[in-house]
Design a protein around this motif. Sequence first.
Motif, PDB file in Angstrom:
ATOM      1  N   THR A   1      -6.180   6.569  10.918  1.00 40.16           N
ATOM      2  CA  THR A   1      -6.130   6.390   9.472  1.00 40.16           C
ATOM      3  C   THR A   1      -6.691   5.034   9.082  1.00 40.16           C
ATOM      4  OG1 THR A   1      -4.213   7.851   9.236  1.00 40.16           O
ATOM      5  CG2 THR A   1      -4.606   6.275   7.458  1.00 40.16           C
ATOM      6  N   TYR A   2      -7.542   5.034   8.069  1.00 44.37           N
ATOM      7  CA  TYR A   2      -8.160   3.829   7.521  1.00 44.37           C
ATOM      8  C   TYR A   2      -7.636   3.658   6.099  1.00 44.37           C
ATOM      9  CZ  TYR A   2     -11.288   4.789  11.444  1.00 44.37           C
ATOM     10  OH  TYR A   2     -11.795   5.067  12.694  1.00 44.37           O
ATOM     11  N   ARG A   3      -6.836   2.602   5.861  1.00 42.79           N
ATOM     12  CA  ARG A   3      -6.273   2.337   4.537  1.00 42.79           C
ATOM     13  C   ARG A   3      -7.219   1.436   3.763  1.00 42.79           C
ATOM     14  NH1 ARG A   3      -0.835   3.485   3.757  1.00 42.79           N
ATOM     15  NH2 ARG A   3      -1.444   3.087   1.597  1.00 42.79           N
ATOM     16  N   LEU A   4      -7.494   1.788   2.511  1.00 45.32           N
ATOM     17  CA  LEU A   4      -8.518   1.127   1.707  1.00 45.32           C
ATOM     18  C   LEU A   4      -7.952   0.820   0.325  1.00 45.32           C
ATOM     19  CD1 LEU A   4     -11.218   3.827   2.545  1.00 45.32           C
ATOM     20  CD2 LEU A   4     -10.858   1.672   3.780  1.00 45.32           C
TER      21      LEU A   4
ATOM     22  N   GLU B   1      -2.227  13.717   0.208  1.00 46.05           N
ATOM     23  CA  GLU B   1      -3.363  13.973   1.092  1.00 46.05           C
ATOM     24  C   GLU B   1      -3.921  15.369   0.886  1.00 46.05           C
ATOM     25  OE1 GLU B   1      -2.529  11.109   4.941  1.00 46.05           O
ATOM     26  OE2 GLU B   1      -1.822  13.185   5.020  1.00 46.05           O
TER      27      GLU B   1
ATOM     28  N   THR C   1      -8.349   9.714   6.947  1.00 49.62           N
ATOM     29  CA  THR C   1      -7.794   9.977   8.268  1.00 49.62           C
ATOM     30  C   THR C   1      -8.717  10.929   9.004  1.00 49.62           C
ATOM     31  OG1 THR C   1      -5.521   9.665   7.488  1.00 49.62           O
ATOM     32  CG2 THR C   1      -5.810  10.849   9.561  1.00 49.62           C
TER      33      THR C   1
ATOM     34  N   HIS D   1      -5.957   2.749  -4.658  1.00 49.48           N
ATOM     35  CA  HIS D   1      -5.619   2.915  -3.243  1.00 49.48           C
ATOM     36  C   HIS D   1      -6.131   4.267  -2.754  1.00 49.48           C
ATOM     37  CE1 HIS D   1      -2.788  -0.465  -3.593  1.00 49.48           C
ATOM     38  NE2 HIS D   1      -2.382   0.099  -4.714  1.00 49.48           N
ATOM     39  N   CYS D   2      -6.639   4.302  -1.538  1.00 49.18           N
ATOM     40  CA  CYS D   2      -7.057   5.554  -0.917  1.00 49.18           C
ATOM     41  C   CYS D   2      -7.045   5.374   0.598  1.00 49.18           C
ATOM     42  CB  CYS D   2      -8.432   6.015  -1.403  1.00 49.18           C
ATOM     43  SG  CYS D   2      -9.693   4.737  -1.396  1.00 49.18           S
ATOM     44  N   SER D   3      -7.208   6.461   1.304  1.00 51.72           N
ATOM     45  CA  SER D   3      -7.259   6.402   2.769  1.00 51.72           C
ATOM     46  C   SER D   3      -8.128   7.539   3.285  1.00 51.72           C
ATOM     47  CB  SER D   3      -5.852   6.491   3.380  1.00 51.72           C
ATOM     48  OG  SER D   3      -5.288   7.773   3.169  1.00 51.72           O
TER      49      SER D   3
ATOM     50  N   ASP E   1       2.437   5.245  -0.116  1.00 47.03           N
ATOM     51  CA  ASP E   1       2.152   6.550   0.482  1.00 47.03           C
ATOM     52  C   ASP E   1       1.254   7.329  -0.470  1.00 47.03           C
ATOM     53  OD1 ASP E   1       3.763   6.004   2.661  1.00 47.03           O
ATOM     54  OD2 ASP E   1       5.552   6.846   1.707  1.00 47.03           O
TER      55      ASP E   1
ATOM     56  N   LEU F   1       0.852  -1.191   0.000  1.00 50.23           N
ATOM     57  CA  LEU F   1       0.000   0.000   0.000  1.00 50.23           C
ATOM     58  C   LEU F   1       0.885   1.238   0.000  1.00 50.23           C
ATOM     59  CD1 LEU F   1      -2.683  -1.163   2.584  1.00 50.23           C
ATOM     60  CD2 LEU F   1      -2.660  -1.466   0.101  1.00 50.23           C
TER      61      LEU F   1
ATOM     62  N   PHE G   1      -3.044  -0.972  10.683  1.00 49.59           N
ATOM     63  CA  PHE G   1      -3.331  -1.557   9.389  1.00 49.59           C
ATOM     64  C   PHE G   1      -2.046  -2.100   8.791  1.00 49.59           C
ATOM     65  CE2 PHE G   1      -7.218   0.783   9.838  1.00 49.59           C
ATOM     66  CZ  PHE G   1      -8.134   0.050   9.106  1.00 49.59           C
TER      67      PHE G   1
END
Length: 225
Positions: free
Chosen positions: A177-180, A11, A75, A71-73, A8, A6, A127
């Motif tokens: 932070t939620y990694r998706l 943001e 926070t 990929h996205c997140s 960086d 995943l 995560f």
Amino acid sequence: MIDVILPDLPERTLSLPSEETPLPLVPALTGRVVLGGPVSVPVTAELVGGDPELAAFLRAEAHSTVYHLLHCSVTCARDAPDPELHTVNLDLSLSAEPVRDGATAFQPVAWSMTPRQRTEAADDAPFAPAAHLGPRLGFLDNGRADPGTRICLEARRELCSDPGWEIRHTHVRIGGTYRLAMVVRAPREAMTRVAVAVGATVRDGHTLHRFREEIADPLPLMAPR
């Protein structure tokens, strides 16, 4: 199976204006939610080359279909003032336009999503820095939680063109932070784009106040060469 690191993500801090009209009862949730990404990479033979089964699946689909890793997140501030966040939603809209004459064969969909569900018992666990892709480019995770378990993060509308995730306040406050991640299945002879919106609610007594921000400029998914 292959491991997908995943990355960086760039943001942006969101304003999240109120959806209430004419005059919002609760001001915008400025600075309380940060969106990471989205970023995408095409799923290529090189990417899955370490797994013969995945490579064979990709070859069998190659005449009509391309796949992308998205990929996205999200926070959320842990020390934000009241009212607390009740839910946070990341909503994606997948669309495709033909690059040649003729209609696209199908609409792009969220082929697989991770995490599918996350319980409040695991909310404080970090995560993992990688996700795992198994047969037919499906993410391998813990699947569905046991009945009766409080869900604090859930993937929504998998296999649809309007997928997303919902983060929920349970006994555990929304924060961190939620990694998706998602595999997008899209038609080959088309330009696929991903539009993003982030919504949130806060509770005032028995009343929910809603906030939402549409992200400008949908992300184009670049097809493999």
